[in-house]
Scaffold this motif. Structure first.
Motif, mmCIF file in Angstrom:
data_model
loop_
_atom_site.group_PDB
_atom_site.id
_atom_site.type_symbol
_atom_site.label_atom_id
_atom_site.label_comp_id
_atom_site.label_asym_id
_atom_site.label_seq_id
_atom_site.Cartn_x
_atom_site.Cartn_y
_atom_site.Cartn_z
ATOM 1 N N THR A 283 84.582 16.875 150.932
ATOM 2 C CA THR A 283 85.943 16.603 150.939
ATOM 3 C C THR A 283 86.721 17.203 149.887
ATOM 4 N N LEU A 284 85.822 18.014 148.864
ATOM 5 C CA LEU A 284 86.601 18.788 147.770
ATOM 6 C C LEU A 284 87.242 20.159 148.436
ATOM 7 N N GLN A 285 88.528 20.471 147.824
ATOM 8 C CA GLN A 285 89.277 21.713 148.382
ATOM 9 C C GLN A 285 89.492 22.415 147.223
ATOM 10 N N VAL A 286 88.863 23.494 147.229
ATOM 11 C CA VAL A 286 89.207 24.675 146.027
ATOM 12 C C VAL A 286 90.120 25.524 146.527
ATOM 13 N N ILE A 287 91.238 25.806 145.786
ATOM 14 C CA ILE A 287 92.151 26.703 145.773
ATOM 15 C C ILE A 287 92.172 27.794 144.817
ATOM 16 N N VAL A 288 91.926 28.913 144.989
ATOM 17 C CA VAL A 288 92.019 30.028 144.020
ATOM 18 C C VAL A 288 93.299 30.801 144.064
ATOM 19 N N GLU A 294 93.262 42.958 143.986
ATOM 20 C CA GLU A 294 92.088 43.696 143.020
ATOM 21 C C GLU A 294 91.123 42.330 142.596
ATOM 22 N N ALA A 295 91.983 41.473 141.908
ATOM 23 C CA ALA A 295 91.249 40.143 141.401
ATOM 24 C C ALA A 295 90.669 39.491 142.509
ATOM 25 N N HIS A 296 91.368 39.531 143.602
ATOM 26 C CA HIS A 296 90.938 38.699 144.791
ATOM 27 C C HIS A 296 89.350 39.316 145.226
ATOM 28 N N GLN A 297 89.230 40.642 145.280
ATOM 29 C CA GLN A 297 87.853 41.162 145.446
ATOM 30 C C GLN A 297 86.775 40.781 144.638
ATOM 31 N N ASN A 310 80.508 24.702 153.406
ATOM 32 C CA ASN A 310 81.571 23.686 153.871
ATOM 33 C C ASN A 310 83.018 24.503 154.232
ATOM 34 N N GLY A 311 83.125 25.673 153.719
ATOM 35 C CA GLY A 311 84.391 26.306 153.986
ATOM 36 C C GLY A 311 85.662 25.894 153.278
ATOM 37 N N ASN A 312 85.209 25.140 151.906
ATOM 38 C CA ASN A 312 86.221 24.478 151.392
ATOM 39 C C ASN A 312 86.617 25.336 150.125
ATOM 40 N N VAL A 313 86.691 26.538 149.832
ATOM 41 C CA VAL A 313 87.035 27.323 148.945
ATOM 42 C C VAL A 313 87.844 28.355 149.494
ATOM 43 N N LEU A 314 89.245 28.129 149.371
ATOM 44 C CA LEU A 314 89.985 29.280 149.976
ATOM 45 C C LEU A 314 90.832 30.088 148.629
ATOM 46 N N PHE A 315 91.144 31.423 148.955
ATOM 47 C CA PHE A 315 91.669 32.244 148.160
ATOM 48 C C PHE A 315 93.050 32.868 148.350
ATOM 49 N N VAL A 316 93.970 32.846 147.636
ATOM 50 C CA VAL A 316 95.366 33.046 147.660
ATOM 51 C C VAL A 316 95.508 34.338 147.010
ATOM 52 N N ARG A 317 96.058 35.383 147.718
ATOM 53 C CA ARG A 317 96.223 37.011 146.876
ATOM 54 C C ARG A 317 97.435 37.220 147.334
#
Length: 365
Positions: A283-288, A294-297, A310-317
């Motif tokens: 149930t944890l959602q991590v948004i980075v 470049e930092a995203h990579q 769990n597919g609960n880590v999302l990256f915003v670039r």
């Protein structure tokens, strides 16, 4: 200001393996660079009215905490808490100045007025306002500020940590730093560190008395240094692990959300905590929020798919820039403008019922 040059970590790790005089000089020089770039600018925050760069920094942080405060105010239900936890590895005082400027209720872990003492039990405090006439109570937004790596505003006295309003420790270390500055190896940028590391052993130099006094004074700073032997004292060691435990506990709560910005996840301890929590708490959602593409990579490579089941880590670039345009990097101001403030935009809700009113004169009756 707000700079955390983690590029120094590999160098400090190498320096810790040596104990000769030349290595002591190199290590003190790196600490001098860190002090000059990260800690000294905090003195400008105390006189922000006369410093344009300090004003811009506080304004940026103020816009961020102000948006979070308005989001909490939109929570009308008593079932939803009105607390936000700010965990930061930054040791500067920008958050404290911004929160005070906006008069936002804050738990920073300190109790007392005349000489505030660090008491982590303060983080369990809720704030309410009571009406003077009908004695109704309503919870008000509260910010819990956790300085995981210590702070420029912390001062140790015996077995206790106190809040250093005037940054007297910084001023004392500054005196020693200015006296030793001429004898320390010059570093202008983090990238210069490796260059002088390759050649310092041939200099035959060692720390003089002023350098030794600076190295000793530097130990009074209650901060977690970017090196493996992180702690200046047992007191800071104990405080660090308690704050880390609080961070881990928040990640384990049901339906928690972690929004990460300005953090590279190069701190292996914190990275492991987030990875473990993401795996054990679906149930944890991590948004980075990644500052650049470049930092995203670099950051996304630290979160391999086999560890994020769990597919609960999302990256915003940042979006790919159009031809000839510059990349719109995700600075704190951009994150507030493009994301947080969008949450605050009120959309007119659809009508549940339609009431038709017919107004007329007496003849229409």
């Amino acid at each position: 200001m707000g700079l955390q040059p983690r590029q120094l970590l590999p160098v400090l790790l190498r320096l810790l393996k040596e104990t000769d005089d030349e290595t002591a000089l190199a290590r003190a020089s790196v600490q001098g660079y860190f002090f000059d770039r990260v800690l000294l600018p905090n003195l400008r925050l105390l006189d922000a009215k006369n410093d344009a760069s300090a004003q811009r920094l506080i304004k940026s942080y103020g816009r961020f905490v102000g948006a979070l405060n308005r989001i909490l105010l939109k929570r009308r239900s008593t079932l939803l808490g009105k607390q936000v936890n700010l965990f930061t590895t930054n040791i500067d005082m920008a958050f404290e100045h911004a929160l005070e400027l906006l008069e936002i209720d804050t738990n920073d872990g300190f109790a007392g007025k005349i000489r505030p003492r660090l008491d982590l039990g303060e983080y369990s405090t809720l704030r309410f306002r009571q009406g003077a006439r009908f004695e109704y109570r309503s919870e008000i937004p509260t910010f819990n500020l956790f300085k995981i790596h210590g702070s420029a505003g912390w001062q140790r006295d015996g077995e206790e940590i106190y809040f250093d309003h005037r940054l007297d420790v910084i001023r004392a270390v500054q005196t020693s730093y200015e006296a030793a500055k001429a004898t320390l190896l010059q570093i202008n940028e983090p990238t210069d560190v490796d260059a002088f590391m390759l050649g310092f052993s041939a200099t035959g130099k060692a720390l003089d008395q002023a350098g030794l006094e600076f190295a000793e004074a530097y130990k009074d700073l209650q901060i977690v240094n970017p090196e493996k032997t992180k702690f200046a004292s047992t007191v800071l060691n104990k405080t660090y692990y308690e704050l880390i435990r609080r961070f881990a506990n928040e990640l384990e709560k049901e339906n928690s959300a972690l929004l990460a910005h300005g953090f590279s996840f190069r701190d292996e301890h914190l990275l492991d905590l987030v990875l473990r929590a993401a795996a054990t708490n679906p149930t944890l959602q991590v948004i980075v929020f990644c500052y650049s593409r470049e930092a995203h990579q670099e950051i996304s490579a630290l979160f391999p798919s086999e560890k994020v089941k769990n597919g609960n880590v999302l990256f915003v670039r940042p979006a790919e820039p159009k031809e000839g345009a510059e990349e719109r990097k995700l600075s704190l101001d951009v994150v507030v403008e493009d994301f947080l403030e969008q949450v605050l935009e009120d959309e007119a809700p659809p009508a549940d019922h339609i009431i038709e009113l017919r107004l007329g004169g007496a003849d229409d009756a």
